[in-house]
Scaffold this active site. Structure first.
Site, PDB file in Angstrom:
ATOM      1  N   ARG A  75       0.821  -1.225   0.000  1.00 22.71           N
ATOM      2  CA  ARG A  75       0.000   0.000   0.000  1.00 22.71           C
ATOM      3  C   ARG A  75       0.850   1.268   0.000  1.00 22.71           C
ATOM      4  O   ARG A  75       0.553   2.244   0.676  1.00 22.71           O
ATOM      5  CB  ARG A  75      -0.970   0.021   1.199  1.00 22.71           C
ATOM      6  CG  ARG A  75      -1.916  -1.108   1.261  1.00 22.71           C
ATOM      7  CD  ARG A  75      -2.844  -1.210   0.046  1.00 22.71           C
ATOM      8  NE  ARG A  75      -3.418  -2.532   0.034  1.00 22.71           N
ATOM      9  CZ  ARG A  75      -2.905  -3.551  -0.686  1.00 22.71           C
ATOM     10  NH1 ARG A  75      -1.861  -3.384  -1.487  1.00 22.71           N
ATOM     11  NH2 ARG A  75      -3.445  -4.738  -0.630  1.00 22.71           N
TER      12      ARG A  75
ATOM     13  N   SER B 234     -10.389   0.287   3.819  1.00 21.91           N
ATOM     14  CA  SER B 234      -9.686   0.113   5.096  1.00 21.91           C
ATOM     15  C   SER B 234      -9.177   1.472   5.555  1.00 21.91           C
ATOM     16  O   SER B 234      -8.421   2.115   4.833  1.00 21.91           O
ATOM     17  CB  SER B 234      -8.495  -0.826   4.923  1.00 21.91           C
ATOM     18  OG  SER B 234      -8.959  -2.075   4.494  1.00 21.91           O
TER      19      SER B 234
ATOM     20  N   GLU C  29      -4.719   4.654   6.336  1.00 23.19           N
ATOM     21  CA  GLU C  29      -4.337   4.268   4.966  1.00 23.19           C
ATOM     22  C   GLU C  29      -4.726   5.330   3.933  1.00 23.19           C
ATOM     23  O   GLU C  29      -3.957   5.595   3.009  1.00 23.19           O
ATOM     24  CB  GLU C  29      -4.980   2.925   4.600  1.00 23.19           C
ATOM     25  CG  GLU C  29      -4.590   2.472   3.203  1.00 23.19           C
ATOM     26  CD  GLU C  29      -5.104   1.088   2.843  1.00 23.19           C
ATOM     27  OE1 GLU C  29      -4.802   0.135   3.570  1.00 23.19           O
ATOM     28  OE2 GLU C  29      -5.807   0.974   1.831  1.00 23.19           O
TER      29      GLU C  29
END
Ligand SMILES: Cc1cc2nc3c(=O)[nH]c(=O)nc-3n(C[C@H](O)[C@H](O)[C@H](O)COP(=O)(O)OP(=O)(O)OC[C@H]3O[C@@H](n4cnc5c(N)ncnc54)[C@H](O)[C@@H]3O)c2cc1C
Length: 378
Positions: free
Chosen positions: A166, A250, A370
């Site tokens: 990520r 998320s 995130e």
């Protein structure tokens, strides 16, 4: 350049928060996008490239800067230098899931497990999108991008983008600036021509998510359909009929901790090994070199632990919300913070800080967001 009347970012982000920017542009072609960015960068204003707004958490105050909406579209099919493979060059504003549907329809494999991820193709390499063991790094050949520092359009091979879990050199992580300030114009993927015949699935993570045995054979279309159903059950697709849909996916990253710290967490907390990034380099001064190269000591590998488990086991169940707050944990997935209807960024931030505090006091881990944060602090 198409300057448009700025609208609140709450209407353009999936978490449905965000004030109005000072200026807003829409770019429908790559040439328009390049010209707009050069003009905006020449002013020295703050700026944001906006795709589908599905990985953004934007504050309520007006954003004193310029938003450039990336609305370019198009898929170009090209031969791959490798037999049995095909390349797709896709414009940055193209919808990611439409690309996956196109690839699957053409019998091309490599991105089908990433069905249903919201957002645009141009944003996909920014955080190296992934699901069920597939990540864009596995099929990405190169991107065409424009750098803020030079204003030049260049082609950058995937291995120069610092793609990791990520992350990439382009991602604006909370608390830091990206290593490379640039906007992606197009993305080139290299996919396998598998047609419509059933075949076995190599990835264990994907097989177990879809309930497949190692020798079960399925088509790429079957994988796409079942990934979409599985994601919908967790509220991880955009669905206006689902009250859990207004999220940024998320909200917290799975924390990466040292192996020794991970041992201090309860055994039940799911964990996965993280390979060290670099091979160790041993430097032996010539004066002491005796012809013998010692075996490098294996560096201690880090461990990724489940943020969802940490949240749920610090006492915060799915669906948790403060009384009268319009922000809450998704009723299907403890990692997704959702806007239950009209929540402000302040309400989402209050919930996020509470979760961080609970997890930190229970387990000593500070969860990092995130999504990219704009005009808001945690
Ligand atoms: C329900 C839901 C499920 C999700 N599931 C997943 C998942 O399974 N896996 C996963 O990895 N992610 C997931 N996400 C996160 C998100 O969908 C991805 O990160 C997606 O790639 C973001 O695309 P976007 O176009 O919406 O980006 P935006 O939110 O518009 O932008 C995100 C960041 O990328 C930058 N950016 C946008 N376009 C460009 C460009 N062309 N060039 C350079 N920078 C750009 C923006 O400036 C911003 O910093 C999910 C989100 C939601 C809401």
């Amino acid at each position: 350049m198409a300057e448009v009347t700025p609208v609140p970012l709450a209407g353009l982000t999936t978490l449905r928060t965000g004030g109005t920017p000072a200026r807003m542009y829409e770019a429908h072609t790559a040439d328009e996008l390049v010209a707009t960015l050069r003009e905006v960068w020449a002013t020295g204003d703050e700026w944001l490239a906006l795709g589908g707004g599905s990985n953004l958490f934007v504050g309520d105050e007006p954003f004193d800067g310029t938003v450039v909406r990336v609305l370019t579209r198009g898929i170009e099919r090209m031969p791959s230098p490798t037999a049995g493979r095909v390349r797709l060059k896709v414009q940055a504003g193209h919808d990611w899931d439409e690309l996956v549907a196109y690839a699957v329809g053409e019998g091309l494999a490599g991105i089908e497990a990433m069905s249903g991820i919201p957002g645009t193709v141009g944003a996909a390499p920014v955080q190296n999108v992934g699901a069920y063991g597939q990540e864009i790094v596995q099929t990405l050949v190169e991107v065409e991008l424009i750098d803020e520092s030079t204003g030049e359009v260049v082609t950058v091979p995937a291995d120069e983008l610092g793609l990791g879990f990520r992350t990439s050199v382009l991602k604006h992580h909370y608390g830091s600036v990206p290593a490379r300030r640039a906007v992606i114009l197009s993305v080139t993927l290299d996919l396998a021509e598998v047609g419509t015949e059933p075949r076995t699935i190599a990835g264990e993570q994907l097989r177990s998510a879809l309930g497949l045995a190692p020798d079960d054979a399925v088509t790429v279309a079957w994988v796409r359909d079942h990934v979409l159903t599985t994601r919908a059950r967790k509220g991880m697709v955009l669905d206006p009929a689902d009250p859990d849909t207004s999220s940024a996916g998320s909200f917290f990253q799975n924390p990466v901790v040292s192996a020794s710290f991970a041992r201090s967490l309860p055994d039940a907390c799911p964990r996965w090994p993280v390979a060290p990034d670099l091979d160790p380099v041993i430097v032996i001064p010539l004066a002491v070199y005796d012809g013998h190269v010692p075996t490098p000591a294996a560096p201690a590998s880090d461990v990724k632990v489940s943020a969802a488990w940490l949240i749920e086991n610090s006492g915060l169940r799915k669906g948790f919300a403060f009384p009268r707050s319009r922000a809450g944990l998704s009723t299907k997935h403890a990692l997704a913070l959702t806007n239950r209807g009209g929540a402000t960024a302040a309400e989402i931030a209050e919930l996020a800080r509470f979760i961080q505090g609970r997890v930190q006091s229970e387990y000593g881990v500070i969860l990092q967001p995130e999504p990219v944060l704009l005009n808001v602090e945690l």
